[in-house]
Write a protein that holds these residues in place. Sequence first.
Motif, PDB file in Angstrom:
ATOM      1  N   LYS A 288       0.840  -1.202   0.000  1.00  9.03           N
ATOM      2  CA  LYS A 288       0.000   0.000   0.000  1.00  9.03           C
ATOM      3  C   LYS A 288       0.874   1.251   0.000  1.00  9.03           C
ATOM      4  CE  LYS A 288      -1.708   1.634   3.794  1.00  9.03           C
ATOM      5  NZ  LYS A 288      -2.462   1.837   5.063  1.00  9.03           N
ATOM      6  N   TYR A 289       1.956   1.195   0.785  1.00 11.31           N
ATOM      7  CA  TYR A 289       2.869   2.333   0.856  1.00 11.31           C
ATOM      8  C   TYR A 289       3.860   2.358  -0.306  1.00 11.31           C
ATOM      9  CZ  TYR A 289       1.574   3.555   5.695  1.00 11.31           C
ATOM     10  OH  TYR A 289       0.922   3.963   6.835  1.00 11.31           O
ATOM     11  N   LEU A 290       4.385   1.195  -0.680  1.00  9.68           N
ATOM     12  CA  LEU A 290       5.443   1.109  -1.690  1.00  9.68           C
ATOM     13  C   LEU A 290       5.055   0.098  -2.769  1.00  9.68           C
ATOM     14  CD1 LEU A 290       8.633   1.028   0.606  1.00  9.68           C
ATOM     15  CD2 LEU A 290       7.725   2.986  -0.663  1.00  9.68           C
ATOM     16  N   PRO A 291       4.100   0.437  -3.608  1.00  7.66           N
ATOM     17  CA  PRO A 291       3.635  -0.533  -4.610  1.00  7.66           C
ATOM     18  C   PRO A 291       4.691  -0.905  -5.639  1.00  7.66           C
ATOM     19  CG  PRO A 291       2.686   1.641  -5.007  1.00  7.66           C
ATOM     20  CD  PRO A 291       3.349   1.713  -3.674  1.00  7.66           C
ATOM     21  N   ASP A 292       5.697  -0.065  -5.826  1.00  9.77           N
ATOM     22  CA  ASP A 292       6.672  -0.295  -6.885  1.00  9.77           C
ATOM     23  C   ASP A 292       8.028  -0.778  -6.378  1.00  9.77           C
ATOM     24  OD1 ASP A 292       4.820   0.589  -8.828  1.00  9.77           O
ATOM     25  OD2 ASP A 292       5.331   2.675  -8.404  1.00  9.77           O
ATOM     26  N   PHE A 293       8.133  -1.106  -5.093  1.00  8.33           N
ATOM     27  CA  PHE A 293       9.421  -1.564  -4.576  1.00  8.33           C
ATOM     28  C   PHE A 293       9.809  -2.875  -5.247  1.00  8.33           C
ATOM     29  CE2 PHE A 293      12.250  -3.851  -1.719  1.00  8.33           C
ATOM     30  CZ  PHE A 293      13.198  -2.877  -1.425  1.00  8.33           C
ATOM     31  N   LYS A 294      11.060  -2.942  -5.718  1.00  8.14           N
ATOM     32  CA  LYS A 294      11.542  -4.134  -6.420  1.00  8.14           C
ATOM     33  C   LYS A 294      12.452  -4.947  -5.488  1.00  8.14           C
ATOM     34  CE  LYS A 294       9.913  -3.237 -10.652  1.00  8.14           C
ATOM     35  NZ  LYS A 294       9.194  -1.995 -10.389  1.00  8.14           N
ATOM     36  N   PHE A 295      12.067  -6.170  -5.222  1.00  8.73           N
ATOM     37  CA  PHE A 295      12.907  -7.082  -4.453  1.00  8.73           C
ATOM     38  C   PHE A 295      13.930  -7.739  -5.376  1.00  8.73           C
ATOM     39  CE2 PHE A 295       9.120  -6.849  -1.788  1.00  8.73           C
ATOM     40  CZ  PHE A 295       9.676  -6.746  -0.510  1.00  8.73           C
ATOM     41  N   THR A 296      15.114  -7.989  -4.848  1.00 10.79           N
ATOM     42  CA  THR A 296      16.137  -8.692  -5.604  1.00 10.79           C
ATOM     43  C   THR A 296      15.657 -10.121  -5.878  1.00 10.79           C
ATOM     44  OG1 THR A 296      17.834  -7.412  -4.449  1.00 10.79           O
ATOM     45  CG2 THR A 296      18.566  -9.391  -5.632  1.00 10.79           C
ATOM     46  N   PRO A 297      15.718 -10.600  -7.122  1.00  9.48           N
ATOM     47  CA  PRO A 297      15.302 -11.978  -7.399  1.00  9.48           C
ATOM     48  C   PRO A 297      16.069 -12.962  -6.523  1.00  9.48           C
ATOM     49  CG  PRO A 297      15.601 -10.767  -9.445  1.00  9.48           C
ATOM     50  CD  PRO A 297      16.094  -9.874  -8.351  1.00  9.48           C
ATOM     51  N   PHE A 298      15.371 -14.002  -6.063  1.00 10.41           N
ATOM     52  CA  PHE A 298      15.932 -14.909  -5.071  1.00 10.41           C
ATOM     53  C   PHE A 298      17.252 -15.523  -5.533  1.00 10.41           C
ATOM     54  CE2 PHE A 298      16.225 -19.220  -3.198  1.00 10.41           C
ATOM     55  CZ  PHE A 298      16.357 -18.853  -1.865  1.00 10.41           C
ATOM     56  N   ARG A 299      17.285 -16.068  -6.736  1.00 11.58           N
ATOM     57  CA  ARG A 299      18.509 -16.729  -7.192  1.00 11.58           C
ATOM     58  C   ARG A 299      19.666 -15.751  -7.315  1.00 11.58           C
ATOM     59  NH1 ARG A 299      18.186 -21.999  -8.732  1.00 11.58           N
ATOM     60  NH2 ARG A 299      16.098 -22.884  -9.027  1.00 11.58           N
ATOM     61  N   ALA A 300      19.392 -14.525  -7.733  1.00  9.63           N
ATOM     62  CA  ALA A 300      20.455 -13.521  -7.824  1.00  9.63           C
ATOM     63  C   ALA A 300      20.990 -13.186  -6.435  1.00  9.63           C
ATOM     64  CB  ALA A 300      19.931 -12.260  -8.513  1.00  9.63           C
ATOM     65  N   ALA A 301      20.090 -13.058  -5.462  1.00 14.17           N
ATOM     66  CA  ALA A 301      20.511 -12.749  -4.093  1.00 14.17           C
ATOM     67  C   ALA A 301      21.294 -13.909  -3.494  1.00 14.17           C
ATOM     68  CB  ALA A 301      19.286 -12.428  -3.242  1.00 14.17           C
ATOM     69  N   ILE A 302      20.869 -15.143  -3.776  1.00 19.96           N
ATOM     70  CA  ILE A 302      21.603 -16.320  -3.290  1.00 19.96           C
ATOM     71  C   ILE A 302      23.003 -16.348  -3.896  1.00 19.96           C
ATOM     72  CG2 ILE A 302      21.752 -18.828  -3.579  1.00 19.96           C
ATOM     73  CD1 ILE A 302      20.035 -18.142  -1.258  1.00 19.96           C
ATOM     74  N   LYS A 303      23.123 -16.058  -5.192  1.00 14.07           N
ATOM     75  CA  LYS A 303      24.437 -16.066  -5.841  1.00 14.07           C
ATOM     76  C   LYS A 303      25.347 -15.015  -5.213  1.00 14.07           C
ATOM     77  CE  LYS A 303      27.237 -17.529  -9.164  1.00 14.07           C
ATOM     78  NZ  LYS A 303      28.512 -17.028  -8.670  1.00 14.07           N
ATOM     79  N   GLU A 304      24.836 -13.818  -4.969  1.00 15.47           N
ATOM     80  CA  GLU A 304      25.646 -12.769  -4.335  1.00 15.47           C
ATOM     81  C   GLU A 304      26.089 -13.203  -2.939  1.00 15.47           C
ATOM     82  OE1 GLU A 304      23.710  -8.967  -4.344  1.00 15.47           O
ATOM     83  OE2 GLU A 304      23.272  -9.047  -6.499  1.00 15.47           O
ATOM     84  N   THR A 305      25.177 -13.830  -2.210  1.00 14.64           N
ATOM     85  CA  THR A 305      25.480 -14.269  -0.842  1.00 14.64           C
ATOM     86  C   THR A 305      26.529 -15.382  -0.853  1.00 14.64           C
ATOM     87  OG1 THR A 305      23.231 -13.694  -0.157  1.00 14.64           O
ATOM     88  CG2 THR A 305      24.477 -15.164   1.293  1.00 14.64           C
ATOM     89  N   CYS A 306      26.351 -16.353  -1.728  1.00 14.80           N
ATOM     90  CA  CYS A 306      27.323 -17.451  -1.820  1.00 14.80           C
ATOM     91  C   CYS A 306      28.694 -16.943  -2.255  1.00 14.80           C
ATOM     92  CB  CYS A 306      26.817 -18.512  -2.786  1.00 14.80           C
ATOM     93  SG  CYS A 306      25.422 -19.486  -2.170  1.00 14.80           S
ATOM     94  N   ASP A 307      28.720 -16.030  -3.205  1.00 14.99           N
ATOM     95  CA  ASP A 307      29.994 -15.459  -3.649  1.00 14.99           C
ATOM     96  C   ASP A 307      30.690 -14.742  -2.497  1.00 14.99           C
ATOM     97  OD1 ASP A 307      29.536 -16.450  -6.164  1.00 14.99           O
ATOM     98  OD2 ASP A 307      28.998 -14.519  -7.067  1.00 14.99           O
TER      99      ASP A 307
END
Length: 318
Positions: A288-307
Amino acid sequence: MNGSVGPMRVLVTGGSGLVGRAIERVVKEEGGGREGETWIFLSSKDANLMSAEETRAVFQKHRPTHVIHLAAMVGGLFRNMRQNLDFWRNNVHINDNVLQAAHEFGVVKVVSCLSTCIFPDKTTYPIDETMVNTHTHRHIHTHTYTCTHTHTTYFQQYGQRYTAVIPTNVFGPHDNYNIEDGHVLPGLIHKTYLAKKEGKPLQVWGSGRALRQFIYSLDLARLFLWVLREYDEVEPIILSVGEEDELSIKFAADAVVEALGFEGEVIYDTSKADGQFKKTANNAKLRKYLPDFKFTPFRAAIKETCDWFVANYDSARK
């Protein structure tokens, strides 16, 4: 809201942990901080927040106008099961000391970090913010209920605008990758790393069927800054990806296996508990407050975390 006190002096408790380090990165590297602001990131080395005296001393030293309160005793399912009394006592003391010091030193706003474990274990889904004030049956997490109730009473008695966010399962760089005591994703990342290194099968605890909503720590950090600056309610807000992004533990394990390039056998140890099957959270209030907020795609976030984990293996918490 912030103009009346001039540039913010923001004290971040738990500043060396998973979410604290993510907020520091967003503030310092992504332009999340604003001109004239001061950000202080505390660790347990700076003060023992279970001590009222040390808590007052650190507030006296830094004189914050705003506080992001992340400090807590935290851990995964199995650590909670072993040390539930320690979790209760330590976190009640920390929360009480921080909120009382904030009140005594005239802090304009406190944003605390809770957990979806604040909700009852026997409930309807999806869970939302209106269900917070029902009694939780998970006694290991009733300190989080106490924290949000305390926010409300500080507002009722003193008009203080203390609020809380309720994220779903957080992961990212600087997590605690301890296999026994950590949360599910950092534990999976560490186990997969070791299985690959040692040429052994990967053992995943549980059946893999349990469902979770995961939020990347950097996405949560960006939302924390929005809550600090813009969210003016005392009632808490769930910070989560949508219900449609709820994933099985097996899906998460497959993403970790892919990110780390593990090619061995994956075994699910069903003698280990799955924990609660699902804790589906509704993020309609956030949207309701942030209808356009973009979350990082899960696999991309996992790759960054693993790296990050591979690059920082020697110094990572584990």
